[in-house]
Design a protein around this motif. Structure first.
Motif, PDB file in Angstrom:
ATOM      1  N   MET A   1      70.795  -7.021 -34.786  1.00 55.80           N
ATOM      2  CA  MET A   1      71.343  -6.730 -33.334  1.00 55.80           C
ATOM      3  C   MET A   1      70.193  -6.466 -32.587  1.00 55.80           C
ATOM      4  SD  MET A   1      74.688  -6.751 -33.377  1.00 55.80           S
ATOM      5  CE  MET A   1      74.933  -5.570 -31.961  1.00 55.80           C
ATOM      6  N   SER A   2      70.205  -7.187 -31.325  1.00 54.87           N
ATOM      7  CA  SER A   2      69.144  -7.073 -30.288  1.00 54.87           C
ATOM      8  C   SER A   2      69.410  -5.921 -29.617  1.00 54.87           C
ATOM      9  CB  SER A   2      69.222  -8.554 -29.618  1.00 54.87           C
ATOM     10  OG  SER A   2      70.405  -8.508 -28.919  1.00 54.87           O
ATOM     11  N   PRO A   3      68.542  -5.175 -28.995  1.00 50.33           N
ATOM     12  CA  PRO A   3      68.916  -4.157 -28.097  1.00 50.33           C
ATOM     13  C   PRO A   3      69.634  -4.290 -26.921  1.00 50.33           C
ATOM     14  CG  PRO A   3      66.560  -4.935 -27.822  1.00 50.33           C
ATOM     15  CD  PRO A   3      67.006  -5.728 -29.269  1.00 50.33           C
ATOM     16  N   THR A   4      70.426  -3.605 -26.426  1.00 52.18           N
ATOM     17  CA  THR A   4      71.400  -3.809 -25.382  1.00 52.18           C
ATOM     18  C   THR A   4      70.410  -3.774 -24.355  1.00 52.18           C
ATOM     19  OG1 THR A   4      73.155  -2.515 -26.609  1.00 52.18           O
ATOM     20  CG2 THR A   4      73.374  -2.990 -23.939  1.00 52.18           C
TER      21      THR A   4
ATOM     22  N   PRO B   1      72.529 -10.014 -18.823  1.00 52.74           N
ATOM     23  CA  PRO B   1      71.609 -11.214 -18.199  1.00 52.74           C
ATOM     24  C   PRO B   1      72.256 -12.441 -18.292  1.00 52.74           C
ATOM     25  CG  PRO B   1      70.695  -9.786 -19.903  1.00 52.74           C
ATOM     26  CD  PRO B   1      72.059  -9.333 -19.787  1.00 52.74           C
ATOM     27  N   LEU B   2      73.196 -12.855 -19.051  1.00 58.61           N
ATOM     28  CA  LEU B   2      73.793 -14.151 -18.845  1.00 58.61           C
ATOM     29  C   LEU B   2      74.718 -14.179 -17.672  1.00 58.61           C
ATOM     30  CD1 LEU B   2      74.763 -16.776 -19.972  1.00 58.61           C
ATOM     31  CD2 LEU B   2      76.713 -15.732 -21.169  1.00 58.61           C
TER      32      LEU B   2
ATOM     33  N   GLU C   1      68.686 -13.203 -22.518  1.00 52.31           N
ATOM     34  CA  GLU C   1      67.616 -12.405 -22.163  1.00 52.31           C
ATOM     35  C   GLU C   1      66.595 -12.781 -22.773  1.00 52.31           C
ATOM     36  OE1 GLU C   1      66.525  -7.639 -21.797  1.00 52.31           O
ATOM     37  OE2 GLU C   1      67.823  -8.208 -23.545  1.00 52.31           O
ATOM     38  N   ALA C   2      66.680 -13.570 -23.954  1.00 47.43           N
ATOM     39  CA  ALA C   2      65.559 -14.112 -24.923  1.00 47.43           C
ATOM     40  C   ALA C   2      64.862 -15.141 -24.264  1.00 47.43           C
ATOM     41  CB  ALA C   2      66.008 -14.769 -25.940  1.00 47.43           C
TER      42      ALA C   2
END
Length: 201
Positions: free
Chosen positions: A1-4, A26-27, A110-111
């Motif tokens: 899981m990526s950070p919120t 971000p999206l 966000e990536a």
């Protein structure tokens, strides 16, 4: 899981619920920027919230949008009030963007900017996204730096004039009704100057 992602306060749509989504997703911010052409800025940046609501979700999900039936997704955008002046073509562009995010960034908007080492690198990544030409990429880069605390080395230079502090050139500079009015006035001045510069027929 990526950070919120850390929520930020944005006031681009001038609608509390829509702006809250832009600030935490971000999206949503990327999709709003994609929609920001040929319609008023507030209309464009309210679009992500409208899309999420019509999908029955609290947020936008790149994988869900990418795999959505294209005709059904276009119908979502065409519902009254329409998400954009050209909802059908914008539905295609949003799905293209989301497919790119799924394929290149694991579905995480966000990536795109999370580990960008320099502003120039981030600009290159943004310009590689479907629907993001040079100007749109620079404006979004400026928005990231000015309002979303994404500031790789050289971000202002990469954003060009849009990165200048205390300017009112684009959505990157909108923080409320007053700055919105100033940005709108600037855009009108630019249009008038461009029209005046055209040779008479």
């Amino acid at each position: 899981m990526s950070p919120t992602p850390t929520p930020h306060t944005l006031r681009l749509s001038q609608q509390p619920e829509a702006d809250a989504l832009l600030g935490r997703s971000p999206l949503a911010a990327l999709v709003g920027m994609l929609l920001d052409q040929q319609v008023p800025m507030e209309w464009a940046f309210a679009g992500p919230y409208t899309i999420a609501t019509r999908m029955g979700a609290d947020d936008l999900d790149a994988a869900a949008i990418a795999s959505y039936d294209p005709d059904a997704f276009a119908d979502l955008l065409k519902q009254k009030p329409a998400v954009h002046r050209y909802p059908g073509s914008m539905a295609q562009r949003i799905q293209q963007l989301c497919r790119c995010l799924v394929e290149e960034y694991g579905g995480e908007a966000e990536a795109v900017w999370r580990d960008a080492p320099t502003g120039a690198d981030l600009l290159k990544r943004l310009k590689a996204l479907p629907g993001f030409g040079d100007q749109k990429a620079r404006i979004f880069l400026a928005l990231l730096g000015k309002q979303l605390a994404v500031r790789p080395t050289g971000w202002r230079e990469a954003a060009g004039a849009y990165g200048e502090p205390n300017s009112h050139r684009s959505v990157a500079d909108i923080t409320g009704p007053d700055s919105l009015a100033k940005v709108r006035a600037h855009k009108q001045e630019m249009k008038a100057a461009a029209k005046a510069a055209k040779p008479p027929r």
